[in-house]
Design a protein around this motif. Sequence first.
Motif, PDB file in Angstrom:
ATOM      1  N   LEU A 110       0.592  -1.284   0.017  1.00 57.58           N
ATOM      2  CA  LEU A 110       0.295   0.194  -0.086  1.00 57.58           C
ATOM      3  C   LEU A 110       0.899   1.242  -0.218  1.00 57.58           C
ATOM      4  O   LEU A 110       0.478   2.397   0.341  1.00 57.58           O
ATOM      5  CB  LEU A 110      -0.851  -0.215   1.184  1.00 57.58           C
ATOM      6  N   ARG A 119      -2.714   3.841   5.362  1.00 57.50           N
ATOM      7  CA  ARG A 119      -1.861   2.741   5.082  1.00 57.50           C
ATOM      8  C   ARG A 119      -2.110   1.765   6.117  1.00 57.50           C
ATOM      9  O   ARG A 119      -2.495   0.778   6.254  1.00 57.50           O
ATOM     10  CB  ARG A 119      -0.675   2.830   4.572  1.00 57.50           C
ATOM     11  N   SER A 121      -4.239   1.525   8.954  1.00 57.69           N
ATOM     12  CA  SER A 121      -5.758   1.285   9.373  1.00 57.69           C
ATOM     13  C   SER A 121      -6.130   0.497   8.317  1.00 57.69           C
ATOM     14  O   SER A 121      -6.581  -0.574   8.422  1.00 57.69           O
ATOM     15  CB  SER A 121      -6.475   2.291   9.149  1.00 57.69           C
ATOM     16  N   ILE A 122      -5.852   0.477   6.978  1.00 55.07           N
ATOM     17  CA  ILE A 122      -6.298  -0.346   5.883  1.00 55.07           C
ATOM     18  C   ILE A 122      -5.777  -1.888   6.104  1.00 55.07           C
ATOM     19  O   ILE A 122      -6.195  -2.747   6.101  1.00 55.07           O
ATOM     20  CB  ILE A 122      -5.927   0.163   4.405  1.00 55.07           C
ATOM     21  N   ILE A 126      -7.737  -5.237   6.823  1.00 59.95           N
ATOM     22  CA  ILE A 126      -7.680  -6.256   5.919  1.00 59.95           C
ATOM     23  C   ILE A 126      -7.028  -7.566   6.631  1.00 59.95           C
ATOM     24  O   ILE A 126      -7.507  -8.821   6.385  1.00 59.95           O
ATOM     25  CB  ILE A 126      -6.795  -6.022   4.624  1.00 59.95           C
ATOM     26  N   PHE A 152     -13.325  -0.519   9.277  1.00 61.72           N
ATOM     27  CA  PHE A 152     -12.527   0.615   8.981  1.00 61.72           C
ATOM     28  C   PHE A 152     -12.961   1.944   9.604  1.00 61.72           C
ATOM     29  O   PHE A 152     -12.711   2.992  10.279  1.00 61.72           O
ATOM     30  CB  PHE A 152     -12.584   0.778   7.667  1.00 61.72           C
TER      31      PHE A 152
END
Length: 197
Positions: A110, A119, A121-122, A126, A152
């Motif tokens: 990312l 980045r 947090s994502i 995931i 999220f």
Amino acid sequence: GVIGSVVFVFFRQLGWMNSWLSVLLLTAGLTLYCMLAGLPASALRAAGMIVLYALTIKLHRPVNSINFLAFAAVLLLLENPFLLWAAGFQLSFGVTLALLIFVPLVQRNLLWIPSKALRSSIAVVISAWIGSVPISAWHFYTISPISPLFNFFLVPLVSIAVPLLLAALLLSFLCPMGAAIWFLPVKAVLFLLQDGT
């Protein structure tokens, strides 16, 4: 995890990070929190890992989060081996293991996202989803492809709600009227969480 982070910040501000007093207070506080929460496997796992981290820092030993996770699992299973088959135990340890393994890998993919916080947090959302999918499919016969999107937005709300609830609980003993006022923003956050789920 949120409670441990709040306590660590508090001790850092007081300059107590490397004292045995901080380790004892942290252990006592997390034990009390786990008891208030009903001793679920997720809380015991988090508390065990945080206390091990504090001991490692105090003893100037290398930090290894996967070893901490394994040690917490062994302690819980020594007390109750049947936890191994419980969905809550599997989800707590499975998701945590997925976070430790996959977050760095996902973040590296990312790098095109300019914000480091975004980045991170994502990657967390995931990775947690990857860890929960096989366990949820096995126990509940469902997989939610949109749960990362909900998480999220909901995980930051939980990170706000837990410290606010603890502050309100402490304040209720010291000043019940002040606690009643303090509970108003807490109630708003909880309503957002309830509507989101």
